[in-house]
Design a protein around this motif. Structure first.
Motif, PDB file in Angstrom:
ATOM      1  N   MET A 162      39.875   8.347 -28.953  1.00 26.91           N
ATOM      2  CA  MET A 162      38.455   7.994 -28.905  1.00 26.91           C
ATOM      3  C   MET A 162      38.245   6.848 -27.940  1.00 26.91           C
ATOM      4  SD  MET A 162      36.341   8.414 -32.359  1.00 26.91           S
ATOM      5  CE  MET A 162      37.280   7.786 -33.706  1.00 26.91           C
ATOM      6  N   SER A 163      37.235   6.996 -27.133  1.00 27.66           N
ATOM      7  CA  SER A 163      36.857   5.926 -26.221  1.00 27.66           C
ATOM      8  C   SER A 163      36.172   4.818 -27.023  1.00 27.66           C
ATOM      9  CB  SER A 163      35.909   6.455 -25.149  1.00 27.66           C
ATOM     10  OG  SER A 163      34.664   6.783 -25.734  1.00 27.66           O
ATOM     11  N   GLU A 164      36.051   3.684 -26.405  1.00 33.38           N
ATOM     12  CA  GLU A 164      35.338   2.574 -27.033  1.00 33.38           C
ATOM     13  C   GLU A 164      33.917   2.997 -27.392  1.00 33.38           C
ATOM     14  OE1 GLU A 164      33.658  -1.845 -25.861  1.00 33.38           O
ATOM     15  OE2 GLU A 164      34.897  -0.761 -24.445  1.00 33.38           O
ATOM     16  N   GLU A 165      33.271   3.719 -26.482  1.00 29.50           N
ATOM     17  CA  GLU A 165      31.902   4.188 -26.712  1.00 29.50           C
ATOM     18  C   GLU A 165      31.838   5.114 -27.926  1.00 29.50           C
ATOM     19  OE1 GLU A 165      27.824   4.574 -26.154  1.00 29.50           O
ATOM     20  OE2 GLU A 165      29.210   3.177 -25.214  1.00 29.50           O
ATOM     21  N   TYR A 207      28.133   5.717 -39.120  1.00 22.71           N
ATOM     22  CA  TYR A 207      28.564   5.300 -40.460  1.00 22.71           C
ATOM     23  C   TYR A 207      27.611   4.253 -41.038  1.00 22.71           C
ATOM     24  CZ  TYR A 207      33.128   7.663 -40.053  1.00 22.71           C
ATOM     25  OH  TYR A 207      34.133   8.579 -39.942  1.00 22.71           O
ATOM     26  N   VAL A 208      27.168   3.315 -40.208  1.00 21.27           N
ATOM     27  CA  VAL A 208      26.221   2.297 -40.684  1.00 21.27           C
ATOM     28  C   VAL A 208      24.953   2.974 -41.192  1.00 21.27           C
ATOM     29  CG1 VAL A 208      24.685   0.428 -39.931  1.00 21.27           C
ATOM     30  CG2 VAL A 208      27.113   0.356 -39.329  1.00 21.27           C
ATOM     31  N   LYS A 209      24.441   3.944 -40.446  1.00 22.47           N
ATOM     32  CA  LYS A 209      23.223   4.645 -40.864  1.00 22.47           C
ATOM     33  C   LYS A 209      23.413   5.370 -42.195  1.00 22.47           C
ATOM     34  CE  LYS A 209      21.142   5.184 -36.346  1.00 22.47           C
ATOM     35  NZ  LYS A 209      20.692   6.085 -35.304  1.00 22.47           N
ATOM     36  N   GLN A 210      24.655   5.763 -42.468  1.00 22.56           N
ATOM     37  CA  GLN A 210      24.948   6.443 -43.731  1.00 22.56           C
ATOM     38  C   GLN A 210      25.287   5.468 -44.850  1.00 22.56           C
ATOM     39  OE1 GLN A 210      28.198   9.120 -42.932  1.00 22.56           O
ATOM     40  NE2 GLN A 210      26.998  10.414 -41.591  1.00 22.56           N
ATOM     41  N   GLY A 211      25.345   4.179 -44.530  1.00 16.33           N
ATOM     42  CA  GLY A 211      25.722   3.185 -45.522  1.00 16.33           C
ATOM     43  C   GLY A 211      27.217   3.110 -45.767  1.00 16.33           C
ATOM     44  N   ARG A 212      28.003   3.675 -44.869  1.00 15.35           N
ATOM     45  CA  ARG A 212      29.472   3.668 -44.986  1.00 15.35           C
ATOM     46  C   ARG A 212      30.021   2.474 -44.199  1.00 15.35           C
ATOM     47  NH1 ARG A 212      31.365   9.571 -43.451  1.00 15.35           N
ATOM     48  NH2 ARG A 212      33.363   8.523 -43.694  1.00 15.35           N
ATOM     49  N   TYR A 213      29.768   1.293 -44.724  1.00 14.67           N
ATOM     50  CA  TYR A 213      30.058   0.060 -43.990  1.00 14.67           C
ATOM     51  C   TYR A 213      31.547  -0.201 -43.811  1.00 14.67           C
ATOM     52  CZ  TYR A 213      25.136  -0.498 -44.938  1.00 14.67           C
ATOM     53  OH  TYR A 213      23.792  -0.284 -45.019  1.00 14.67           O
ATOM     54  N   VAL A 214      32.358   0.135 -44.794  1.00 15.52           N
ATOM     55  CA  VAL A 214      33.804  -0.085 -44.675  1.00 15.52           C
ATOM     56  C   VAL A 214      34.360   0.752 -43.525  1.00 15.52           C
ATOM     57  CG1 VAL A 214      36.023   0.201 -45.858  1.00 15.52           C
ATOM     58  CG2 VAL A 214      34.066  -0.733 -47.097  1.00 15.52           C
ATOM     59  N   ASP A 215      33.935   2.009 -43.443  1.00 16.88           N
ATOM     60  CA  ASP A 215      34.383   2.876 -42.351  1.00 16.88           C
ATOM     61  C   ASP A 215      33.884   2.350 -41.009  1.00 16.88           C
ATOM     62  OD1 ASP A 215      35.671   4.692 -44.093  1.00 16.88           O
ATOM     63  OD2 ASP A 215      33.811   5.799 -44.418  1.00 16.88           O
ATOM     64  N   ALA A 216      32.642   1.888 -40.973  1.00 19.33           N
ATOM     65  CA  ALA A 216      32.071   1.352 -39.734  1.00 19.33           C
ATOM     66  C   ALA A 216      32.843   0.129 -39.277  1.00 19.33           C
ATOM     67  CB  ALA A 216      30.590   1.011 -39.938  1.00 19.33           C
ATOM     68  N   ILE A 217      33.133  -0.775 -40.199  1.00 21.35           N
ATOM     69  CA  ILE A 217      33.863  -1.998 -39.858  1.00 21.35           C
ATOM     70  C   ILE A 217      35.231  -1.661 -39.275  1.00 21.35           C
ATOM     71  CG2 ILE A 217      34.995  -4.019 -40.885  1.00 21.35           C
ATOM     72  CD1 ILE A 217      32.456  -4.182 -42.758  1.00 21.35           C
ATOM     73  N   ARG A 220      38.571  -1.389 -34.363  1.00 25.49           N
ATOM     74  CA  ARG A 220      39.370  -0.615 -33.389  1.00 25.49           C
ATOM     75  C   ARG A 220      38.779  -0.739 -31.993  1.00 25.49           C
ATOM     76  NH1 ARG A 220      40.059   5.307 -35.407  1.00 25.49           N
ATOM     77  NH2 ARG A 220      40.726   5.571 -33.264  1.00 25.49           N
ATOM     78  N   ALA A 221      37.452  -0.722 -31.900  1.00 24.44           N
ATOM     79  CA  ALA A 221      36.807  -0.870 -30.591  1.00 24.44           C
ATOM     80  C   ALA A 221      37.098  -2.255 -30.012  1.00 24.44           C
ATOM     81  CB  ALA A 221      35.300  -0.643 -30.713  1.00 24.44           C
ATOM     82  N   ASN A 249      33.379  -6.959 -25.361  1.00 26.03           N
ATOM     83  CA  ASN A 249      32.100  -6.265 -25.458  1.00 26.03           C
ATOM     84  C   ASN A 249      31.256  -6.911 -26.558  1.00 26.03           C
ATOM     85  OD1 ASN A 249      29.925  -4.557 -25.826  1.00 26.03           O
ATOM     86  ND2 ASN A 249      31.133  -2.684 -25.709  1.00 26.03           N
ATOM     87  N   PRO A 250      30.206  -7.643 -26.194  1.00 23.69           N
ATOM     88  CA  PRO A 250      29.408  -8.319 -27.215  1.00 23.69           C
ATOM     89  C   PRO A 250      28.709  -7.360 -28.175  1.00 23.69           C
ATOM     90  CG  PRO A 250      28.380  -8.536 -25.048  1.00 23.69           C
ATOM     91  CD  PRO A 250      29.720  -7.896 -24.840  1.00 23.69           C
ATOM     92  N   MET A 251      28.401  -6.154 -27.729  1.00 22.97           N
ATOM     93  CA  MET A 251      27.720  -5.190 -28.595  1.00 22.97           C
ATOM     94  C   MET A 251      28.592  -4.797 -29.775  1.00 22.97           C
ATOM     95  SD  MET A 251      24.846  -3.839 -28.832  1.00 22.97           S
ATOM     96  CE  MET A 251      24.236  -2.855 -30.159  1.00 22.97           C
ATOM     97  N   THR A 252      29.900  -4.729 -29.561  1.00 26.25           N
ATOM     98  CA  THR A 252      30.805  -4.374 -30.647  1.00 26.25           C
ATOM     99  C   THR A 252      30.761  -5.436 -31.742  1.00 26.25           C
ATOM    100  OG1 THR A 252      32.226  -3.321 -29.011  1.00 26.25           O
ATOM    101  CG2 THR A 252      33.158  -3.651 -31.193  1.00 26.25           C
ATOM    102  N   TYR A 253      30.759  -6.705 -31.330  1.00 20.72           N
ATOM    103  CA  TYR A 253      30.687  -7.795 -32.310  1.00 20.72           C
ATOM    104  C   TYR A 253      29.326  -7.807 -33.016  1.00 20.72           C
ATOM    105  CZ  TYR A 253      35.034  -9.478 -30.334  1.00 20.72           C
ATOM    106  OH  TYR A 253      36.337  -9.574 -29.931  1.00 20.72           O
ATOM    107  N   PHE A 254      28.276  -7.476 -32.275  1.00 24.79           N
ATOM    108  CA  PHE A 254      26.943  -7.377 -32.873  1.00 24.79           C
ATOM    109  C   PHE A 254      26.940  -6.307 -33.964  1.00 24.79           C
ATOM    110  CE2 PHE A 254      22.726  -5.433 -33.036  1.00 24.79           C
ATOM    111  CZ  PHE A 254      21.933  -6.540 -33.303  1.00 24.79           C
TER     112      PHE A 254
END
Length: 182
Positions: free
Chosen positions: A102-105, A114-124, A129-130, A137-142
């Motif tokens: 998987m690319s960073e994007e 995952y965030v939209k689904q409320g799956r925060y642990v998976d999103a984090i 990994r990104a 990449n500041p967007m990743t930290y955001f």
């Protein structure tokens, strides 16, 4: 079709050139249904024109044409995210992932789904990994901060937002979210 797409970049209103590109790509894929890039370009053009169902169909035809290329799955996942269909986006991104790293994007997009689904642990996990692949990449930290804040992990969220603004001092969304979280 490609020439019309290039011409579209040079004009104020690209819609006419996009329409010409659509005609050309449709003719090409009628003559030879195995033209992966024509299906991809046609899908991308339909997407720009807002013909999302047609774009989905063309991404699927591209996948049938070249099932070992994850690009069509990636684009399809992005389109599903745009339409708010996070489960289909996740499925598409996972299929892209099976075909290659998987690319960073992709990590960011899947994490956002995952965030939209409320799956925060998976999103984090995906945002971390990104960060491993590109720690600048500041967007990743955001996105990471948002996921932490959504879980009520405010110190971790503030730390992520601080990193985002250290990388981009003009990232006003990160400044705002950090202040709100504090």
């Amino acid at each position: 079709g490609v020439v019309h797409l290039e011409k579209a970049k040079q004009v104020k209103d690209p819609r006419a050139e996009w329409g010409n590109a659509v005609e050309a790509f449709q003719k090409a894929t009628t003559i030879d249904t195995r033209l992966f890039h024509a299906h991809m370009d046609l899908a991308d053009t339909y997407r720009k024109l807002g013909a999302l169902e047609k774009a989905i169909l063309r991404y699927r035809l591209a996948i049938e044409t070249n099932p070992k290329d994850g690009t069509a799955w990636q684009h399809l996942g992005e389109l599903y995210l745009e339409t708010g269909d996070a489960p289909k986006a996740e499925d598409s991104f996972q299929k892209a992932r099976m075909l290659g790293p998987m690319s960073e994007e992709t990590l960011l997009r899947l994490g956002e789904a995952y965030v939209k689904q409320g799956r925060y642990v998976d999103a984090i996990a995906l945002f971390n990994r990104a960060i491993e692949s590109n720690p600048k990449n500041p967007m990743t930290y955001f996105d990471l901060g948002f996921a932490y804040a959504s879980q009520g992990q405010h110190p971790a969220a503030v730390q992520a937002y601080r990193k985002a603004v250290s990388l981009d001092p003009n990232f006003f969304g990160a400044w705002f979210n950090m202040g709100y979280t504090l």
